[in-house]
Design an enzyme around this catalytic site. Structure first.
Site, short mmCIF file in Angstrom:
data_model
loop_
_atom_site.label_atom_id
_atom_site.label_comp_id
_atom_site.label_asym_id
_atom_site.label_seq_id
_atom_site.Cartn_x
_atom_site.Cartn_y
_atom_site.Cartn_z
N ASN A 7 -9.59 4.92 -14.93
CA ASN A 7 -8.24 5.44 -14.69
C ASN A 7 -7.55 4.12 -15.55
O ASN A 7 -7.23 3.09 -14.89
CB ASN A 7 -7.81 5.37 -13.45
CG ASN A 7 -6.49 5.87 -13.33
OD1 ASN A 7 -5.71 6.18 -14.49
ND2 ASN A 7 -5.95 6.40 -12.19
N ARG A 64 -9.62 9.41 -16.74
CA ARG A 64 -8.54 10.09 -16.18
C ARG A 64 -7.84 10.33 -17.54
O ARG A 64 -7.34 9.21 -18.13
CB ARG A 64 -8.18 9.40 -15.09
CG ARG A 64 -6.86 9.92 -14.52
CD ARG A 64 -5.98 9.35 -13.63
NE ARG A 64 -4.90 10.30 -13.51
CZ ARG A 64 -3.50 9.87 -12.91
NH1 ARG A 64 -3.36 8.62 -12.96
NH2 ARG A 64 -2.74 10.44 -12.67
N HIS A 153 -1.41 16.04 -10.85
CA HIS A 153 -2.29 15.80 -9.57
C HIS A 153 -3.46 16.78 -9.47
O HIS A 153 -3.75 17.04 -8.19
CB HIS A 153 -1.22 15.90 -8.31
CG HIS A 153 -0.51 14.82 -8.05
ND1 HIS A 153 0.67 14.90 -7.33
CD2 HIS A 153 -0.65 13.38 -8.25
CE1 HIS A 153 1.07 13.55 -7.07
NE2 HIS A 153 0.41 12.82 -7.80
N GLY A 183 2.29 10.96 -2.09
CA GLY A 183 2.15 9.41 -1.79
C GLY A 183 3.19 8.92 -2.35
O GLY A 183 4.45 9.39 -2.21
N GLY A 185 3.89 9.47 -5.82
CA GLY A 185 3.94 10.67 -6.26
C GLY A 185 3.69 11.76 -5.21
O GLY A 185 3.20 11.73 -4.63
N ARG A 214 11.20 8.83 -8.02
CA ARG A 214 11.51 9.83 -8.78
C ARG A 214 12.22 10.81 -7.95
O ARG A 214 11.85 11.13 -6.81
CB ARG A 214 10.27 10.82 -9.20
CG ARG A 214 9.41 9.99 -10.48
CD ARG A 214 8.22 10.82 -10.80
NE ARG A 214 7.25 9.72 -10.73
CZ ARG A 214 5.95 10.14 -10.69
NH1 ARG A 214 5.71 11.43 -10.49
NH2 ARG A 214 4.90 9.31 -11.10
N ASP A 255 8.75 2.21 0.08
CA ASP A 255 7.53 2.14 1.10
C ASP A 255 7.87 3.00 2.27
O ASP A 255 8.70 2.59 3.22
CB ASP A 255 7.33 0.53 1.23
CG ASP A 255 6.25 0.43 2.22
OD1 ASP A 255 5.56 1.32 2.92
OD2 ASP A 255 5.21 -0.52 1.89
N ARG A 257 6.27 3.07 5.16
CA ARG A 257 6.24 2.55 6.31
C ARG A 257 7.37 1.75 6.78
O ARG A 257 7.80 1.69 7.85
CB ARG A 257 4.85 1.43 6.22
CG ARG A 257 3.65 2.22 6.52
CD ARG A 257 2.55 1.47 6.01
NE ARG A 257 2.50 1.20 4.56
CZ ARG A 257 1.67 0.87 3.98
NH1 ARG A 257 0.56 0.57 4.62
NH2 ARG A 257 1.47 0.52 2.61
N GLY A 303 -1.14 8.99 0.33
CA GLY A 303 -1.05 7.88 1.29
C GLY A 303 -0.08 8.28 2.45
O GLY A 303 -0.38 8.11 3.30
N GLU A 354 -9.71 11.17 -6.15
CA GLU A 354 -9.59 11.48 -7.49
C GLU A 354 -10.73 10.93 -8.13
O GLU A 354 -11.34 11.70 -9.10
CB GLU A 354 -8.20 11.33 -8.01
CG GLU A 354 -7.21 12.26 -7.40
CD GLU A 354 -5.61 11.37 -7.63
OE1 GLU A 354 -5.48 10.46 -6.98
OE2 GLU A 354 -4.93 12.26 -8.43
P1 ADP Z 1 0.26 6.30 -4.98
O1 ADP Z 1 0.86 7.88 -5.34
O2 ADP Z 1 0.87 5.42 -5.67
O3 ADP Z 1 -1.36 6.58 -5.17
P2 ADP Z 1 -0.26 6.48 -2.23
O4 ADP Z 1 -0.78 7.72 -2.15
O5 ADP Z 1 -0.99 5.07 -1.79
O6 ADP Z 1 0.49 6.09 -3.54
O7 ADP Z 1 0.95 6.44 -1.23
C1 ADP Z 1 1.80 5.35 -0.95
C2 ADP Z 1 2.69 5.69 -0.15
O8 ADP Z 1 1.95 5.88 1.18
C3 ADP Z 1 3.81 4.61 0.48
O9 ADP Z 1 5.21 5.35 0.83
C4 ADP Z 1 3.20 3.86 1.83
O10 ADP Z 1 4.21 3.30 2.45
C5 ADP Z 1 2.58 5.47 2.40
N1 ADP Z 1 1.75 5.05 3.35
C6 ADP Z 1 0.73 4.47 3.35
N2 ADP Z 1 -0.01 4.22 4.70
C7 ADP Z 1 0.83 4.61 5.47
C8 ADP Z 1 0.91 4.91 6.86
N3 ADP Z 1 0.08 4.44 7.83
N4 ADP Z 1 1.95 5.38 7.43
C9 ADP Z 1 3.09 5.76 6.73
N5 ADP Z 1 3.06 5.75 5.59
C10 ADP Z 1 2.00 5.16 4.84
#
Ligand code: ADP
Length: 366
Positions: A7, A64, A153, A183, A185, A214, A255, A257, A303, A354
């Site tokens: 990727n 990818r 995706h 995530g 995205g 976005r 983020d 979290r 995520g 992926e």
């Molecule tokens: P990307 O689309 O860049 O691959 P990810 O699929 O890793 O991103 O998702 C990132 C998001 O997931 C962030 O907003 C992160 O805070 C959230 N995230 C990851 N772990 C947790 C968790 N345990 N609880 C809540 N949100 C989480």
């Protein structure tokens, strides 16, 4: 016998090496701040040597590629002509396809005898019917400028739909699924009998749901308004919509979290951001519940979809009239099936992968 999955981003290369038979991971890594893709591949070659693997001995490389336009419905073996076709698609994905192409060129240079395959984020969605992929815009924009919805995706939606069929112990061809990749995205996909029939992202990954940075779908007239009233350039507007909007704009961070813990402390912006995020996910769910001919399961991945019980519960709450009943205990303990006995739909949490899906495609092609 091994398959390398690449990727390639503009300043990074993420790679995973799989055993070609078992698809066990042999090695994986993320090379950041690369000078260029040739240098990145040289660094990867050194890493692989630590596992006694010579890059020239790899059986195949899967790359990818973000945008496959209307041309690519499936993974494809890369040759010069195919590379020209991917290059011609750059205007549709100016931020992504150039790095993907540069990665392919570097791979062909460093291991000239190893076959390369392109796996497109858009390919899985090429089964979407015209009434769902066309925009209500003049014909010429579609025919001459390729303005239509493509969706992204796709590798993730495909992977989790296969896993959902395994979990439900039913053939994918007998199932209707709504998959949510949540995530940074965010996109949803309506999958009937294994085929994508609609997805929330459009001509670019900007359309659809609220995302990390976005905006997702907004009134398109806002763009003209900002250009006229705020005297923004089109580049500034594009940066605003892609990089400064979404959760980041409302909560001050993308983020989730951090946003969830700020909400716990009573932060009003964090609360609003989550309400907006969930409201849009719910509206998307409702849209697919009416456009699909029955739904067997809803799948959460990405995520947030995989890890946030709070968001999953918020999306599913109050939808008992649609046959959606969440089991709170199963949800908070991160089980893979989180519906209760009253639910007529299965609710699934499935980690996406992926890279593995790309390796699976390559394995099938080999
Ligand atoms: P990307 O689309 O860049 O691959 P990810 O699929 O890793 O991103 O998702 C990132 C998001 O997931 C962030 O907003 C992160 O805070 C959230 N995230 C990851 N772990 C947790 C968790 N345990 N609880 C809540 N949100 C989480």
């Amino acid at each position: 016998m091994s398959i390398l999955v690449i990727n390639a981003g503009s300043s990074s290369i993420k790679y995973s090496l799989y055993d070609a038979k078992t698809l066990n991971v042999i090695d994986h890594g993320l090379l950041e701040e690369i000078k260029n893709h040739d240098e990145g591949f040289e660094r990867m070659r050194s890493q692989l040597r630590l596992h006694n693997i010579d890059i020239a001995d790899i059986n195949a490389i899967g790359h990818r590629v973000v945008h496959g336009g209307e041309r690519f419905h499936a993974p494809a073996l890369i040759d010069d002509a195919l590379l020209d076709e991917i290059t011609a698609l750059i205007p549709l994905a100016p931020l992504h396809n150039p790095a993907n192409i540069s990665g392919i060129n570097a791979a062909r240079k460093i291991a000239p005898n190893v076959p390369n395959f392109a796996i497109f984020d858009t390919a899985f969605h090429q089964s979407i019917p015209d009434y769902a992929y066309r925009y209500p815009l003049p014909y010429d924009l579609y025919e001459s400028y390729h303005v239509r919805r493509y969706g992204f995706h796709g590798t993730s939606h495909h992977y989790v739909s296969d896993k959902a069929a395994d979990l439900l112990n039913k053939p994918l061809e007998s199932l209707n699924l709504i998959t949510f990749h949540i995530g940074n995205g965010v996109s949803a996909c309506a999958i009937e009998k294994g085929k994508s029939i609609d997805t929330s992202m459009g001509m670019t990954p900007l359309e659809g749901l609220m995302m990390g940075t976005r905006c997702g779908s907004i009134d398109p007239s806002i763009i003209g308004y900002l250009i006229h009233e705020k005297k923004m350039t089109i580049e500034e507007v594009e940066t605003l919509l892609n990089k400064k909007s979404g959760l980041l704009a409302i909560a001050g961070t993308n983020d989730l979290r951090t946003i969830l813990s700020a909400k716990e402390k009573g932060d009003a912006n964090a609360t609003l951001a989550i309400e907006m995020f969930v409201y849009r996910l719910k509206k998307q769910l409702g849209a697919y519940m009416t456009t699909m001919r029955g739904v067997d399961a809803i799948v959460f991945t990405g995520g947030i979809g995989e890890h946030s019980a709070t968001i999953r519960e918020a999306v599913c709450s109050g939808l008992e009239h649609l046959g959606i009943h969440l089991d709170t205990d199963k949800n908070t303990t991160n089980r893979s099936r989180i519906e209760n006995d009253h639910s007529s739909l299965a609710l699934l949490v499935i980690p996406t992968d992926e890279e593995r899906q790309i390796a699976l495609y390559v394995q099938q092609l080999l």
